[in-house]
Design a protein around this motif. Structure first.
Motif, short mmCIF file in Angstrom:
data_model
loop_
_atom_site.label_atom_id
_atom_site.label_comp_id
_atom_site.label_asym_id
_atom_site.label_seq_id
_atom_site.Cartn_x
_atom_site.Cartn_y
_atom_site.Cartn_z
N ASN A 192 0.86 -1.19 0.00
CA ASN A 192 0.00 0.00 0.00
C ASN A 192 0.90 1.24 0.00
N LEU A 193 0.88 1.99 -1.09
CA LEU A 193 1.82 3.10 -1.27
C LEU A 193 1.62 4.21 -0.23
N TYR A 219 -13.48 1.71 -10.45
CA TYR A 219 -13.04 1.20 -9.14
C TYR A 219 -14.06 1.59 -8.08
N THR A 220 -14.21 0.71 -7.08
CA THR A 220 -15.03 1.08 -5.93
C THR A 220 -14.15 1.56 -4.78
N LYS A 221 -12.82 1.28 -4.88
CA LYS A 221 -11.89 1.70 -3.83
C LYS A 221 -10.79 2.57 -4.43
N THR A 222 -10.12 3.32 -3.57
CA THR A 222 -9.06 4.20 -4.08
C THR A 222 -7.68 3.84 -3.51
N ASP A 223 -7.55 2.64 -2.93
CA ASP A 223 -6.24 2.23 -2.42
C ASP A 223 -5.26 2.07 -3.58
N ILE A 224 -4.00 2.46 -3.33
CA ILE A 224 -2.99 2.37 -4.39
C ILE A 224 -1.89 1.40 -3.97
N TYR A 225 -1.68 0.38 -4.79
CA TYR A 225 -0.72 -0.68 -4.48
C TYR A 225 0.27 -0.86 -5.62
N MET A 226 1.52 -1.21 -5.26
CA MET A 226 2.50 -1.67 -6.24
C MET A 226 3.35 -2.77 -5.61
N ARG A 227 4.03 -3.55 -6.45
CA ARG A 227 4.96 -4.58 -5.94
C ARG A 227 6.08 -3.90 -5.15
N LEU A 228 6.63 -4.63 -4.21
CA LEU A 228 7.64 -4.09 -3.31
C LEU A 228 8.81 -3.36 -4.02
N PRO A 229 9.45 -3.95 -5.05
CA PRO A 229 10.57 -3.22 -5.69
C PRO A 229 10.12 -1.89 -6.33
N ALA A 230 8.91 -1.86 -6.87
CA ALA A 230 8.39 -0.62 -7.46
C ALA A 230 8.10 0.40 -6.36
N ALA A 231 7.54 -0.08 -5.24
CA ALA A 231 7.25 0.81 -4.11
C ALA A 231 8.53 1.39 -3.53
N LYS A 232 9.58 0.55 -3.45
CA LYS A 232 10.88 1.02 -2.94
C LYS A 232 11.45 2.11 -3.84
N GLY A 275 15.22 3.67 -11.83
CA GLY A 275 14.99 2.42 -12.57
C GLY A 275 13.70 2.31 -13.36
N PHE A 276 12.85 3.34 -13.32
CA PHE A 276 11.62 3.26 -14.10
C PHE A 276 11.89 3.62 -15.56
N LYS A 277 11.07 3.06 -16.44
CA LYS A 277 11.09 3.45 -17.85
C LYS A 277 9.83 4.25 -18.12
N GLY A 278 9.93 5.24 -19.02
CA GLY A 278 8.77 6.05 -19.34
C GLY A 278 8.11 5.58 -20.63
N SER A 279 6.88 6.04 -20.83
CA SER A 279 6.14 5.73 -22.06
C SER A 279 6.49 6.78 -23.12
N LEU A 295 9.81 4.03 -5.91
CA LEU A 295 8.96 5.22 -5.84
C LEU A 295 9.21 6.01 -4.55
N LYS A 296 9.51 5.30 -3.48
CA LYS A 296 9.82 5.96 -2.21
C LYS A 296 11.09 6.81 -2.37
N ALA A 297 12.07 6.28 -3.10
CA ALA A 297 13.32 7.03 -3.33
C ALA A 297 13.05 8.25 -4.21
N VAL A 298 12.16 8.10 -5.20
CA VAL A 298 11.78 9.22 -6.06
C VAL A 298 11.13 10.32 -5.22
N GLN A 299 10.19 9.89 -4.37
CA GLN A 299 9.47 10.86 -3.52
C GLN A 299 10.45 11.64 -2.63
N GLU A 300 11.46 10.97 -2.11
CA GLU A 300 12.43 11.61 -1.21
C GLU A 300 13.25 12.67 -1.96
N VAL A 301 13.69 12.33 -3.17
CA VAL A 301 14.45 13.30 -3.98
C VAL A 301 13.58 14.50 -4.34
#
Ligand SMILES: [Zn+2]
Length: 225
Positions: free
Chosen positions: A52-53, A78-91, A199-203, A93-99
């Motif tokens: 859960n991000l 969607y009936t819910k607004t929870d946002i989830y990603m796999r652990l490596p993606a969440a990690k 480590g993310f790739k863009g569209s 994204l956490k580093a992105v958020q910090e920068v």
């Protein structure tokens, strides 16, 4: 002898039940669709867990458009607004958020993990793979390693100016579009550079869409969290 026979049968039954084979859908895709299958997957590989991000990343913001009618399908998917990603993606994204936080910005999530049947529903409404992922292939969102996002300015707490709104399918959303406004160009570049740094790739066609390049490691899933 009889006991042995019963035991053999019992063992066969138990091993079948615990194997929880992932069934293949009408397009020949294996889509993980039960909680037991998911539990087995994360037992074997903890990187497969969906995180859960909002719990994992301090200060992350969301505007889950598919839980509203303010999206390209004009329907609530969607009936819910929870946002989830796999652990490596969440990690990552956490580093992105910090920068970004140190530069006065924060992440704004439009969509993250998306159950497979929602991809099917989107394609039924808009059957064009320029706009919606083709269910015959599935989407990085169904694998929990793709994310649609923008940034907020932490001073104003408002979304920053980007070339288009989310889910705008004109050429202005493309990677090679040159915005006339230097602020817009700088915002897009900051998001892009920081996402790529971790480590993310863009569209090439959607400035808001990013994914982990090893997405095939993560099975398509159709479970709501
Ligand atoms: Zn996306």
């Amino acid at each position: 002898m009889r006991i042995f026979g019963i035991l053999t049968l019992l063992c066969a039954f138990l091993s079948q039940a615990s194997a929880q084979k992932i069934s293949v859908n009408k397009y020949g895709l294996a889509v993980l669709s039960t909680r037991q299958q998911y539990d087995q997957l994360i037992k074997a590989d903890s990187n497969q867990q969906l995180v859960n991000l909002e719990h994992y990343i301090p200060g992350i913001q969301k505007d889950v458009r598919y839980a509203t009618t303010n999206n390209f399908t004009k329907q609530k998917l969607y009936t819910k607004t929870d946002i989830y990603m796999r652990l490596p993606a969440a990690k990552a994204l956490k580093a992105v958020q910090e920068v970004l936080r140190r530069k006065g910005y924060g992440l704004l999530i439009y969509d993250a993990y998306r159950p497979y049947h929602v991809t099917e529903a989107m394609f039924k409404i808009v059957p064009n793979d320029l706009y919606a992922a083709d269910p015959r292939k599935g989407s990085g969102h169904n694998r929990g390693v793709a994310v649609d996002l923008s940034m907020v300015n932490l001073k104003t707490n408002k979304p920053v100016a980007m070339p288009t709104d989310f889910d705008d399918f004109t050429s202005k959303a493309h990677e090679n579009y040159n915005p006339a406004d230097p602020v817009v160009a700088a915002n897009r570049k900051l998001l892009r550079d920081t996402m790529k740094q971790f480590g993310f790739k863009g569209s090439t066609t959607e400035w808001w869409h990013y994914y982990l390049p090893d997405y095939k490691k993560y099975p398509l899933m159709d479970i709501f969290f």
